[in-house]
Structures are given as C-alpha cells and as structure tokens.
Design an enzyme around this catalytic site. Structure first.
Site, PDB file in Angstrom:
ATOM      1  N   ASP A 106       0.903  -1.226  -0.006  1.00 41.75           N
ATOM      2  CA  ASP A 106       0.083   0.046   0.044  1.00 41.75           C
ATOM      3  C   ASP A 106       1.145   1.228  -0.049  1.00 41.75           C
ATOM      4  OD1 ASP A 106       0.951  -0.246   2.587  1.00 41.75           O
ATOM      5  OD2 ASP A 106      -0.963   0.000   3.559  1.00 41.75           O
ATOM      6  N   SER A 107       2.271   1.236   0.028  1.00 37.17           N
ATOM      7  CA  SER A 107       3.131   2.165  -0.049  1.00 37.17           C
ATOM      8  C   SER A 107       2.836   2.893  -1.454  1.00 37.17           C
ATOM      9  CB  SER A 107       4.692   1.613   0.064  1.00 37.17           C
ATOM     10  OG  SER A 107       4.818   0.725  -0.843  1.00 37.17           O
TER      11      SER A 107
ATOM     12  N   ASP B  10      -1.079  -6.229  -0.294  1.00 36.80           N
ATOM     13  CA  ASP B  10      -1.429  -5.502   0.950  1.00 36.80           C
ATOM     14  C   ASP B  10      -2.968  -5.171   1.403  1.00 36.80           C
ATOM     15  OD1 ASP B  10       0.645  -5.028   2.893  1.00 36.80           O
ATOM     16  OD2 ASP B  10       1.398  -3.210   1.924  1.00 36.80           O
TER      17      ASP B  10
ATOM     18  N   LYS C 224      -1.128  -9.272   2.823  1.00 37.62           N
ATOM     19  CA  LYS C 224      -0.715  -9.135   4.135  1.00 37.62           C
ATOM     20  C   LYS C 224      -1.295  -7.892   4.906  1.00 37.62           C
ATOM     21  CE  LYS C 224       2.893  -6.019   3.847  1.00 37.62           C
ATOM     22  NZ  LYS C 224       2.747  -4.971   4.887  1.00 37.62           N
TER      23      LYS C 224
ATOM     24  N   GLU D  54      -1.584  -5.443   8.719  1.00 38.81           N
ATOM     25  CA  GLU D  54      -0.654  -4.994   9.754  1.00 38.81           C
ATOM     26  C   GLU D  54      -1.576  -5.087  11.178  1.00 38.81           C
ATOM     27  OE1 GLU D  54       0.220  -0.755   9.115  1.00 38.81           O
ATOM     28  OE2 GLU D  54       0.999  -1.118   7.137  1.00 38.81           O
TER      29      GLU D  54
ATOM     30  N   GLU E  33       9.007  -4.421  11.103  1.00 38.05           N
ATOM     31  CA  GLU E  33       9.522  -3.028  10.311  1.00 38.05           C
ATOM     32  C   GLU E  33       9.933  -1.986  11.526  1.00 38.05           C
ATOM     33  OE1 GLU E  33       8.059   0.670   7.250  1.00 38.05           O
ATOM     34  OE2 GLU E  33       6.875  -1.071   7.718  1.00 38.05           O
TER      35      GLU E  33
END
EC number: 2.1.2.11
Length: 289
Positions: free
Chosen positions: A67-68, A106, A136, A138, A205
C-alpha cells in the site's frame, strides 16, 4: 501512445528475464524455515506495475504489492487513503507481469479491521481479482483472530509488526519501535500471536535490532526485515527507495542505483534534441521507398 506490455522471456539489458520458472508457493516460502533456521534468506521487493514485476521477478522470492503505492505512485501523504480498488488493480498487473515469485497484496487501511468477516470479504476479493498468492495485514495480537479466520478459510496471510505505517496517526510518526522494555515485549508478543494464528511469514519493520532477532528466534515462520536486522529470515525494501527515486529515504535503505538521476538526465537530453530539431533523426522517421 503505442507502448504495450508484453511478457518478454529473452535475456538482455532491457529484458533481463530468463526462461520461465515454476512459481514459488506459500508453503515453499514457509518451509524455508525449518527447526528455527532459514538456510536461504527470503528476498522480497515491492512491485506496482506489470513491467516492474517482469524486471524484478527472477531475482525475488516474493513480490509485495504494497500500500506504499499510495506515496510512491499516487503522491499521497501516507498509505491511509489507499483503497481496495487500487490494490486490486495493481495486484492484478503485478501477477500478470510475473511468473516466478509469489505475489502478496497488502490489505489497505479500513478493509479488514472491523471484523474477521470484513477481512475475509476483502481478502477473498483480492485473491479472486488479482490471482495473488497471499495477502498482508498490519497489527499484532488484536489481529490474531482475523489471521486465524482467514487461514482457516484458505487465505494465506503475512503479518506485519513493529512500525506499522497504517497506524502512523496513532504512533505519532515513523520512528523506530521497541526502545522501551514494555514496547519491546509487546512487539515480540504481537509476533508470537500472529505466528500462532497461522501467519506464513511476518514483516518486522523499524524496530531495534535485538527485538528483531528475538522475534526471529521465537517464531516458527520466516521473518522478513525492513529496518530490523540482517538476522531476520529475509529482507524487503520499497523498490523505488533502493533505486534512488526519492531524495529522502529512511535510514535503513541502501541505494543501489541513482535511477532518478538517470531518468532526469535522459529527459534533459531528449528535451535538448527536440528543441534543437535533431530528434527525430533519419533513424526514427519513415522515408518513402
């Protein structure tokens, strides 16, 4: 514009892709770590387009459609505004452009936090529309139930602990995590919870190195570091960061190429030739027979 994407298996400077290989599977990635040891580190880079995926594919075990892309592709201030539609579109492009690496997509902010059922609906859509191998998400212990819910329904999940960019508003910035004893213990506990819930791998991270090492030793699944430790079971970077596309990058980034300078220089030479009417030349124009 006439440029079209076409999977090119020839080997050259422009198309360094070797002959097609069998695509890696999620079980194969998980099996890299046996008895707490990973013989061959997992290589992961981000990819957002089909052409980028084609160039990276042969060198990577995993391609992450992160999602970056919100910051990298769309110029957004963070990954928070990224939508499920955006992730589905870019995920499908990366799968089309690759044949070897397993593709992980993501789950964007707001697409999975409300409930395990919401997460399943979002994740199943990503798998259907992109053909990706896994998703993925978070979060730590609070997401363990969701990870178990997804994996029990056939959706492989990669976890993400430590500095979690989607929570930047709560964290107060992109600072390294785990400096206090309490915070360190929580991050390790978060990773354990995700691993126990069935995550096939965990991204660590922006944490102090001893915490990354402790997590890597504590969990049975591979850990993938980004600003963590070389002792993790693998590494990931944002591709544009390591290619020098941005003036400012996190301290954990190693810049392998000054691609920004190369692109800017090429554009400058093109502009000069257009203004001097030396482009197009005889080689680039059609002449009567």
């Amino acid at each position: 514009m006439s440029t079209t994407f076409q999977l090119d298996t020839s080997t050259s400077r422009a198309n360094p892709t070797p002959a097609p290989m069998k695509r890696l599977t999620i079980p194969a990635i998980r099996q890299r770590k046996k008895d707490g040891v990973t013989a061959q580190p997992v290589v992961m880079l981000t990819a957002y387009t089909a052409r980028q995926a084609q160039l990276l594919d042969a060198h990577c075990d995993l391609l992450l459609v992160g999602d970056s892309l919100g910051q990298v592709i769309y110029g957004l201030p963070s990954s928070v505004p990224v939508t499920l539609d955006m992730m589905a579109a870019h995920g499908a492009a990366v799968v089309r452009g690759s044949y070897h690496a397993a593709v992980v997509v993501d789950m964007p902010f707001g697409s999975y936090e409300a409930s395990p059922q919401q997460a399943f609906e979002s994740a199943s859509r990503l798998l259907k529309e992109t053909g990706c191998a896994a998703v993925k998400l978070e979060g730590g212990e609070a997401m363990a139930e969701t990870v178990a819910f997804l994996t029990n329904r056939g959706i492989p999940v990669m976890g993400h602990v430590g500095l979690t960019p989607q929570a930047v508003n709560v964290l107060g910035g992109y600072n390294a995590r785990g400096r206090s004893e309490a915070e360190a213990a929580k991050i390790v506990g978060d990773a354990r919870s995700l691993a126990d819930a069935g995550a096939f791998a965990i991204v660590i991270e922006g944490v102090v190195e001893p915490i990354a090492i402790a997590i890597t030793q504590a969990v049975a699944c591979p850990t993938i570091g980004i600003g963590a430790s070389a002792q993790c079971d693998g590494q990931v970077l944002v591709t544009e960061d390591m290619l020098g596309m941005f003036e400012r990058v996190p301290r954990f980034v190693k810049i392998y190429e000054d691609l920004a300078g190369t692109i800017s220089g090429a554009a400058a030479r093109y502009a000069d030739e257009v203004r001097a009417r030396t482009f197009p030349g005889i080689e680039q124009t059609y002449q009567p027979k």
